[in-house]
Write an enzyme that holds these catalytic residues in place. Structure first.
Site, PDB file in Angstrom:
ATOM      1  N   SER A 143       1.088  -1.280   0.120  1.00 23.31           N
ATOM      2  CA  SER A 143       0.387  -0.086  -0.153  1.00 23.31           C
ATOM      3  C   SER A 143       0.808   0.738   0.113  1.00 23.31           C
ATOM      4  CB  SER A 143      -0.947  -0.091   1.485  1.00 23.31           C
ATOM      5  OG  SER A 143      -1.134   1.300   1.992  1.00 23.31           O
ATOM      6  N   TYR A 156      -1.725  -0.877  10.590  1.00 21.29           N
ATOM      7  CA  TYR A 156      -1.543  -1.144   9.375  1.00 21.29           C
ATOM      8  C   TYR A 156      -0.854  -0.516   8.609  1.00 21.29           C
ATOM      9  CZ  TYR A 156      -3.982  -0.748   4.311  1.00 21.29           C
ATOM     10  OH  TYR A 156      -4.392  -1.351   2.722  1.00 21.29           O
TER      11      TYR A 156
HETATM   12  P1  NAD Z   1     -11.431  -6.423   0.648  1.00 23.61           P
HETATM   13  O1  NAD Z   1     -12.211  -6.004   2.096  1.00 23.61           O
HETATM   14  O2  NAD Z   1     -12.134  -5.848  -0.388  1.00 23.61           O
HETATM   15  O3  NAD Z   1     -10.775  -7.526   0.498  1.00 23.61           O
HETATM   16  C1  NAD Z   1      -9.630  -8.101   1.008  1.00 23.61           C
HETATM   17  C2  NAD Z   1      -9.627  -9.541   1.187  1.00 23.61           C
HETATM   18  O4  NAD Z   1      -8.938 -10.532   1.751  1.00 23.61           O
HETATM   19  C3  NAD Z   1     -11.616 -10.873   0.904  1.00 23.61           C
HETATM   20  O5  NAD Z   1     -11.166 -11.734  -0.161  1.00 23.61           O
HETATM   21  C4  NAD Z   1     -11.010 -11.647   2.601  1.00 23.61           C
HETATM   22  O6  NAD Z   1     -12.051 -12.354   2.591  1.00 23.61           O
HETATM   23  C5  NAD Z   1     -10.003 -11.670   2.664  1.00 23.61           C
HETATM   24  N1  NAD Z   1     -10.189 -11.459   3.780  1.00 23.61           N
HETATM   25  C6  NAD Z   1      -9.805 -11.419   4.875  1.00 23.61           C
HETATM   26  N2  NAD Z   1      -9.325 -11.804   6.401  1.00 23.61           N
HETATM   27  C7  NAD Z   1      -8.761 -12.625   5.894  1.00 23.61           C
HETATM   28  C8  NAD Z   1      -8.270 -13.941   6.462  1.00 23.61           C
HETATM   29  N3  NAD Z   1      -7.880 -13.626   7.817  1.00 23.61           N
HETATM   30  N4  NAD Z   1      -8.259 -15.350   5.873  1.00 23.61           N
HETATM   31  C9  NAD Z   1      -8.358 -15.469   4.575  1.00 23.61           C
HETATM   32  N5  NAD Z   1      -8.679 -14.027   4.007  1.00 23.61           N
HETATM   33  C10 NAD Z   1      -9.243 -13.333   4.169  1.00 23.61           C
HETATM   34  O7  NAD Z   1      -9.624  -5.443   0.652  1.00 23.61           O
HETATM   35  P2  NAD Z   1      -9.181  -5.298  -0.348  1.00 23.61           P
HETATM   36  O8  NAD Z   1      -9.345  -3.193  -0.741  1.00 23.61           O
HETATM   37  O9  NAD Z   1      -9.567  -5.732  -1.899  1.00 23.61           O
HETATM   38  O10 NAD Z   1      -7.663  -5.195  -0.102  1.00 23.61           O
HETATM   39  C11 NAD Z   1      -7.089  -6.075  -0.501  1.00 23.61           C
HETATM   40  C12 NAD Z   1      -5.431  -5.994  -0.378  1.00 23.61           C
HETATM   41  O11 NAD Z   1      -4.604  -4.542  -0.893  1.00 23.61           O
HETATM   42  C13 NAD Z   1      -4.966  -5.328   1.475  1.00 23.61           C
HETATM   43  O12 NAD Z   1      -3.978  -5.978   0.868  1.00 23.61           O
HETATM   44  C14 NAD Z   1      -5.550  -3.928   1.149  1.00 23.61           C
HETATM   45  O13 NAD Z   1      -4.508  -3.375   2.409  1.00 23.61           O
HETATM   46  C15 NAD Z   1      -4.699  -3.774  -0.345  1.00 23.61           C
HETATM   47  N6  NAD Z   1      -4.974  -2.713  -0.345  1.00 23.61           N
HETATM   48  C16 NAD Z   1      -6.001  -1.521  -0.672  1.00 23.61           C
HETATM   49  C17 NAD Z   1      -6.517  -0.247  -0.813  1.00 23.61           C
HETATM   50  C18 NAD Z   1      -7.824   0.060  -0.704  1.00 23.61           C
HETATM   51  O14 NAD Z   1      -7.770   1.569  -1.241  1.00 23.61           O
HETATM   52  N7  NAD Z   1      -8.373  -0.509  -0.886  1.00 23.61           N
HETATM   53  C19 NAD Z   1      -5.485   0.046  -1.117  1.00 23.61           C
HETATM   54  C20 NAD Z   1      -3.542  -0.294  -1.333  1.00 23.61           C
HETATM   55  C21 NAD Z   1      -3.330  -1.383  -0.503  1.00 23.61           C
END
Ligand code: NAD
Length: 261
Positions: A143, A156
């Site tokens: 991130s 985080y």
């Molecule tokens: P999201 O909530 O849509 O998806 C998260 C996924 O992780 C889901 O499939 C959920 O079931 C899974 N998950 C959560 N806990 C879990 C566990 N204990 N075991 C297995 N699976 C688990 O979130 P997202 O925004 O798609 O985030 C995905 C990644 O991208 C994360 O690492 C997040 O930190 C990173 N990220 C997101 C953003 C953003 O703005 N959305 C920005 C930078 C980085």
């Protein structure tokens, strides 16, 4: 199709960025191991829909990314069910926000476990398989918070800075092989993880969802537009393809100017 027949695990691929990555890799010809939480009917739906849409093999692991033994088993299952593991995308992640002095201990532990330690455990289990076949692509979804901080995100930001460090170490350890290890650092992507932060902001400040969204983007992201999950998936296709083979230990931002400031 550039990646026909490669076998990929994408953790946290039942939603958001992970699901988009899984779809894009499948579109490029990869067999897929999905992973993540959610309703059984939704997950069963994905497992039966993927092969029809992408003409690939798709399986699912329900491994909980906070449990090292389940993560190890997920990697073993992938090698057994798909035949190998060529691509590992460590994407599963959760968020919780609070000032550090009020940050609940259990939320700290969960975020460090899922957003950081899980990638160590999956990488540790996958590397021997990748070394044996002399091919591997590991992509850690970090991130912008792996590079800079924001308030109220102690766990985080610590986890994401940690995964940037882990990426560099494993890249060095595998540098002479045909394994590459890279991290992608996106800014805001409109997924359920961010929707919750928008809703919290709207509630706290008594403003509309539209106003809260504009505020969220305006605070830190100069281009004021969400990164699309497909933008991240396209970079992963490049990293996994032939021309990605000289890139390792890279920390790649897709951030609309966030870290240029
Ligand atoms: P999201 O909530 O849509 O998806 C998260 C996924 O992780 C889901 O499939 C959920 O079931 C899974 N998950 C959560 N806990 C879990 C566990 N204990 N075991 C297995 N699976 C688990 O979130 P997202 O925004 O798609 O985030 C995905 C990644 O991208 C994360 O690492 C997040 O930190 C990173 N990220 C997101 C953003 C953003 O703005 N959305 C920005 C930078 C980085």
């Amino acid at each position: 199709m550039t990646l026909t027949g490669k076998n990929a695990i994408i953790t946290g691929s039942t939603s958001g960025i992970g699901l988009a990555i899984a779809r894009t890799l499948a579109q490029q010809g990869c067999n897929i191991m999905l992973n993540g939480m959610g309703e059984k009917s939704m997950i069963d739906g994905l497992v039966s829909e993927f092969p029809k849409t992408y003409n690939n093999k798709t399986v699912y692991s329900g491994a909980d990314m906070s449990k090292p033994a389940e993560i190890k088993q997920m990697v073993t299952d992938c090698a057994a069910q798909l035949g190998s593991i060529d691509i590992l995308v460590n994407n599963a992640g959760i968020q919780f926000t609070a000032p550090t002095e009020e940050f609940p201990d259990d939320k700290w532990d969960a975020i460090i476990a899922i957003n950081l330690s899980a990638s160590f455990h999956s990488t540790k289990a996958a590397i021997p398989i990748m070394r044996k076949q002399n091919f591997g692509r590991i992509i850690n979804i970090a991130s912008v918070h792996g590079l800079v901080a924001s308030t109220h995100k102690a766990a985080y930001v610590a986890a994401k800075h940690g995964i940037v460090g882990l990426t560099k170490v494993v890249a060095l350890e595998t540098a002479e092989t045909n394994i590459t290890v890279n991290a992608i650092c996106p800014a805001w992507v409109h997924t359920p993880l961010v929707q919750k932060q928008i809703e919290d902001k709207a509630k706290e400040q008594n403003i509309s969802i539209e106003e809260a969204t504009a505020k969220l983007l305006g605070e830190k992201q100069p281009n004021k537009r969400f990164v699309k999950p497909e933008n991240i998936a396209a970079l992963i296709i490049f990293l996994c393809g032939e021309n990605g083979n000289a890139m390792t230990g890279e920390i790649l931002t897709i951030d609309g100017g966030w870290t240029a400031q």
